[in-house]
Design an enzyme around this catalytic site. Sequence first.
Site, PDB file in Angstrom:
ATOM      1  N   ASN A 198       0.875  -1.180   0.000  1.00 56.86           N
ATOM      2  CA  ASN A 198       0.000   0.000   0.000  1.00 56.86           C
ATOM      3  C   ASN A 198       0.908   1.225   0.000  1.00 56.86           C
ATOM      4  O   ASN A 198       1.518   1.554   1.013  1.00 56.86           O
ATOM      5  CB  ASN A 198      -0.886  -0.029   1.258  1.00 56.86           C
ATOM      6  CG  ASN A 198      -1.721   1.238   1.396  1.00 56.86           C
ATOM      7  OD1 ASN A 198      -1.761   2.070   0.491  1.00 56.86           O
ATOM      8  ND2 ASN A 198      -2.377   1.391   2.537  1.00 56.86           N
ATOM      9  N   TRP A 199       0.992   1.859  -1.157  1.00 54.66           N
ATOM     10  CA  TRP A 199       1.917   2.988  -1.276  1.00 54.66           C
ATOM     11  C   TRP A 199       1.406   4.235  -0.547  1.00 54.66           C
ATOM     12  O   TRP A 199       2.129   5.192  -0.389  1.00 54.66           O
ATOM     13  CB  TRP A 199       2.147   3.340  -2.754  1.00 54.66           C
ATOM     14  CG  TRP A 199       2.896   2.307  -3.549  1.00 54.66           C
ATOM     15  CD1 TRP A 199       3.225   1.025  -3.171  1.00 54.66           C
ATOM     16  CD2 TRP A 199       3.429   2.471  -4.873  1.00 54.66           C
ATOM     17  NE1 TRP A 199       3.909   0.395  -4.161  1.00 54.66           N
ATOM     18  CE2 TRP A 199       4.058   1.251  -5.230  1.00 54.66           C
ATOM     19  CE3 TRP A 199       3.434   3.524  -5.786  1.00 54.66           C
ATOM     20  CZ2 TRP A 199       4.680   1.077  -6.471  1.00 54.66           C
ATOM     21  CZ3 TRP A 199       4.045   3.342  -7.026  1.00 54.66           C
ATOM     22  CH2 TRP A 199       4.669   2.128  -7.347  1.00 54.66           C
ATOM     23  N   LYS A 200       0.134   4.224  -0.184  1.00 57.23           N
ATOM     24  CA  LYS A 200      -0.498   5.405   0.436  1.00 57.23           C
ATOM     25  C   LYS A 200      -0.266   6.625  -0.469  1.00 57.23           C
ATOM     26  O   LYS A 200      -0.209   6.468  -1.683  1.00 57.23           O
ATOM     27  CB  LYS A 200       0.024   5.595   1.861  1.00 57.23           C
ATOM     28  CG  LYS A 200      -0.126   4.315   2.690  1.00 57.23           C
ATOM     29  CD  LYS A 200       0.053   4.517   4.154  1.00 57.23           C
ATOM     30  CE  LYS A 200      -0.143   3.185   4.879  1.00 57.23           C
ATOM     31  NZ  LYS A 200      -0.076   3.278   6.323  1.00 57.23           N
TER      32      LYS A 200
ATOM     33  N   HIS B  70      -9.535   1.415   5.007  1.00 62.03           N
ATOM     34  CA  HIS B  70      -8.259   1.605   5.707  1.00 62.03           C
ATOM     35  C   HIS B  70      -8.484   2.565   6.879  1.00 62.03           C
ATOM     36  O   HIS B  70      -9.270   3.509   6.773  1.00 62.03           O
ATOM     37  CB  HIS B  70      -7.196   2.150   4.750  1.00 62.03           C
ATOM     38  CG  HIS B  70      -5.818   2.072   5.322  1.00 62.03           C
ATOM     39  ND1 HIS B  70      -5.361   2.965   6.267  1.00 62.03           N
ATOM     40  CD2 HIS B  70      -4.812   1.179   5.142  1.00 62.03           C
ATOM     41  CE1 HIS B  70      -4.123   2.617   6.617  1.00 62.03           C
ATOM     42  NE2 HIS B  70      -3.771   1.542   5.950  1.00 62.03           N
TER      43      HIS B  70
ATOM     44  N   GLU C 238      -6.819   4.924   7.927  1.00 62.87           N
ATOM     45  CA  GLU C 238      -6.575   6.338   7.595  1.00 62.87           C
ATOM     46  C   GLU C 238      -7.790   6.948   6.915  1.00 62.87           C
ATOM     47  O   GLU C 238      -8.100   8.121   7.104  1.00 62.87           O
ATOM     48  CB  GLU C 238      -5.313   6.444   6.719  1.00 62.87           C
ATOM     49  CG  GLU C 238      -4.052   6.186   7.540  1.00 62.87           C
ATOM     50  CD  GLU C 238      -2.906   5.544   6.777  1.00 62.87           C
ATOM     51  OE1 GLU C 238      -2.916   5.552   5.533  1.00 62.87           O
ATOM     52  OE2 GLU C 238      -1.989   5.012   7.448  1.00 62.87           O
TER      53      GLU C 238
ATOM     54  N   GLU D 178      -5.282  -4.753  10.667  1.00 61.37           N
ATOM     55  CA  GLU D 178      -4.256  -3.734  10.864  1.00 61.37           C
ATOM     56  C   GLU D 178      -4.533  -2.989  12.167  1.00 61.37           C
ATOM     57  O   GLU D 178      -5.330  -2.044  12.190  1.00 61.37           O
ATOM     58  CB  GLU D 178      -4.282  -2.727   9.709  1.00 61.37           C
ATOM     59  CG  GLU D 178      -3.976  -3.317   8.356  1.00 61.37           C
ATOM     60  CD  GLU D 178      -3.379  -2.283   7.413  1.00 61.37           C
ATOM     61  OE1 GLU D 178      -2.335  -2.580   6.829  1.00 61.37           O
ATOM     62  OE2 GLU D 178      -3.935  -1.179   7.280  1.00 61.37           O
TER      63      GLU D 178
ATOM     64  N   GLY E 222       2.796   2.316  10.775  1.00 66.66           N
ATOM     65  CA  GLY E 222       3.780   3.386  10.590  1.00 66.66           C
ATOM     66  C   GLY E 222       4.513   3.761  11.868  1.00 66.66           C
ATOM     67  O   GLY E 222       5.187   4.791  11.937  1.00 66.66           O
TER      68      GLY E 222
ATOM     69  N   SER F 282       3.661  -2.125  10.262  1.00 64.83           N
ATOM     70  CA  SER F 282       5.111  -2.219  10.435  1.00 64.83           C
ATOM     71  C   SER F 282       5.687  -3.581  10.032  1.00 64.83           C
ATOM     72  O   SER F 282       6.617  -4.081  10.665  1.00 64.83           O
ATOM     73  CB  SER F 282       5.512  -1.858  11.876  1.00 64.83           C
ATOM     74  OG  SER F 282       5.133  -0.519  12.156  1.00 64.83           O
TER      75      SER F 282
ATOM     76  N   GLY G 139       2.915  -0.942   4.194  1.00 65.62           N
ATOM     77  CA  GLY G 139       3.066   0.445   3.772  1.00 65.62           C
ATOM     78  C   GLY G 139       4.523   0.746   3.472  1.00 65.62           C
ATOM     79  O   GLY G 139       5.056   0.391   2.409  1.00 65.62           O
ATOM     80  N   GLY G 140       5.203   1.372   4.423  1.00 64.77           N
ATOM     81  CA  GLY G 140       6.567   1.882   4.249  1.00 64.77           C
ATOM     82  C   GLY G 140       7.537   0.939   3.551  1.00 64.77           C
ATOM     83  O   GLY G 140       8.242   1.347   2.622  1.00 64.77           O
TER      84      GLY G 140
HETATM   85  P1  13P Z   1       3.211   0.406   7.569  1.00 65.18           P
HETATM   86  O1  13P Z   1       3.665  -0.891   6.961  1.00 65.18           O
HETATM   87  O2  13P Z   1       3.950   1.593   7.023  1.00 65.18           O
HETATM   88  O3  13P Z   1       3.163   0.338   9.062  1.00 65.18           O
HETATM   89  O4  13P Z   1       1.683   0.627   7.078  1.00 65.18           O
HETATM   90  C1  13P Z   1       0.766  -0.380   7.277  1.00 65.18           C
HETATM   91  C2  13P Z   1      -0.479  -0.048   6.526  1.00 65.18           C
HETATM   92  O5  13P Z   1      -1.231   0.814   6.921  1.00 65.18           O
HETATM   93  C3  13P Z   1      -0.730  -0.775   5.278  1.00 65.18           C
HETATM   94  O6  13P Z   1      -2.012  -0.517   4.810  1.00 65.18           O
END
Ligand code: 13P
Length: 249
Positions: free
Chosen positions: A9-11, A94, A96, A166, A172, A212, A233-234
């Site tokens: 997930n590149w966000k 999600h 967010e 999640e 993050g 994470s 994500g990251g």
């Molecule tokens: P991180 O891997 O950056 O913690 O993000 C997780 C996430 O929200 C994937 O959708």
Amino acid sequence: MRKPIIAGNWKMNKSYSEAKVLLDEIKNLELNDDVEAVVCPPHINLALAKELLKGTNVKVGAQNSHDKDSGAYTGEVSPAFLEDLGVEYVILGHSERREYFGECDKFINSKVKAVLGHNLSPILCVGETLEEREADKAKDKVKTQIEADLEGVDAKEFDKVVIAYEPIWAIGTGKTASADDAEEMCAYIRELIKENFGEEAAEKVRIQYGGSVKPDNVSEIMSKENIDGALVGGASLEAESYQALVNFK
Ligand code: 13P
């Protein structure tokens, strides 16, 4: 057998030019074919991703979708457009989007059904806050989300449904849920699917852990019985690390 699914997930990261560079690198990676590899760039880069990843096994997912096919919804993208583009997955609900854009379970439920109606696979995200976990309310929260967000989904559709557990406090932050805690919640989610949609649906549904996930913890997480994948994500924003995640075995 459920095929493992690792999705990046590149966000809101990677402009068009930056995405071109990363997708070109991903295109040339040696990736384990036994694992379903997915990238979810921002909408603006979906067509580019489809084009550049042609001929590879890497699938493309969107990070959100509206529930209507078209109309006066300024700024939105419809599931019909995503289907037309050849996108295969859509992240929905999600944390967010729930937190910063006020998305409620009712709307998320409507999107899940719309996306399935367009032959796309939803990656439905659920998870508790730190406060809820500390108050021993994590399972209650997840149960509420699962039941509300999947209400009315046909049991036969669960071969297409992916659920991502999640925990919000792990996103993050560098804090990962322990593999055992993640497994406990994923097993609980499978049990909820069984209660609500039957045994076959529970056997088919793929459940990811997200929060994470990194190359150095992915194998332990993936070794758990009820964890079929990771939503990352990251660590998915760099080709080498994305490759290590997909090739976790
Ligand atoms: P991180 O891997 O950056 O913690 O993000 C997780 C996430 O929200 C994937 O959708």
